[in-house]
Design a protein around this motif. Structure first.
Motif: not given
Length: 222
Positions: A85-88, A108-110
């Motif tokens: 899921e963290q893939t833009s 927003r992810r760190a």
């Protein structure tokens, strides 16, 4: 033995059975279904990174890839889902039909800067393979289907074409497709007489040859 069956055997699964002797071996029980639990975290991420490269859009496979990724995500083990899921990814706003506002805040992810993410995604779109421009003429009756299938490679909105002798007005439209290679034009044969490739000449020759082969098959009478 494929990787799924091999994994089940190594793990002592009850889904397989073995036998000794000349005709022995390992067999998967009837009704066995594998899943994607054998994927590592990096493998799961790689599948979703693939979706950002643009080749699927050049082949008109946007919807198919989205459906496939949803199925993969649903089947992924819970520990691997966050990494995937963290893939833009980039989504087309003009395909959104409805949206609901929720009370859940966006987080927003760190270490992620939106400007940098946008630059990367935009570059991926601009690098999309499109070395061949196909100029086509499509019948209005097939326009909606044509748009749905080839939205990813259309360079602009189809425009009305002047009717030819014997044609009714406002029945045909001109469009341009940016595709990776001339051979891609073969996929347009599914539109039959409702679509004509006008240029380049090598694309017309390719389709004429393919159509002639089909005619030869059916003319032979089986």
């Amino acid at each position: 033995m494929d990787w799924a069956a091999s994994r089940e055997v190594r793990g002592g699964s009850s889904e397989v059975r073995g036998g000794s002797g000349r005709y022995g071996g390992i067999a998967v029980l009837h009704g066995f279904r594998t899943d994607v639990t054998g994927l590592t975290t990096d493998e799961a991420r790689a599948l979703f990174v693939l979706a950002t490269e643009g080749a699927h859009a050049a082949l008109g496979l946007d919807a198919a890839l989205s459906s496939a990724l949803r199925k993969v995500m649903a089947a992924l083990p819970a520990p691997h889902r966050p990494a995937a899921e963290q893939t833009s990814r980039l989504f087309r706003a003009d395909r959104i039909r409805a949206a609901d506002r929720t009370e859940e805040p966006a987080r927003r992810r760190a270490g992620v800067e939106l400007g940098e993410v946008w630059d990367v995604l935009r570059a991926q779109v601009e690098r999309r393979p499109g070395g061949v421009r196909l100029r086509v003429r499509v019948h209005r009756s097939r326009l909606d289907l044509f748009r749905r299938l080839h939205a990813g490679v259309l360079t602009g909105e189809p425009q009305p074409d002047e009717p030819r002798a014997g044609e009714r007005p406002a029945r045909w439209l001109l469009a341009e497709l940016a595709v990776p290679e001339v051979a891609w034009a073969r996929s347009l044969l599914s539109f039959g007489p409702n679509l004509e490739v006008l240029a380049p000449p090598e694309a017309r020759e390719l389709l004429a040859e393919a159509a002639a082969q089909v005619v030869e098959v059916y003319a032979a009478g089986g």
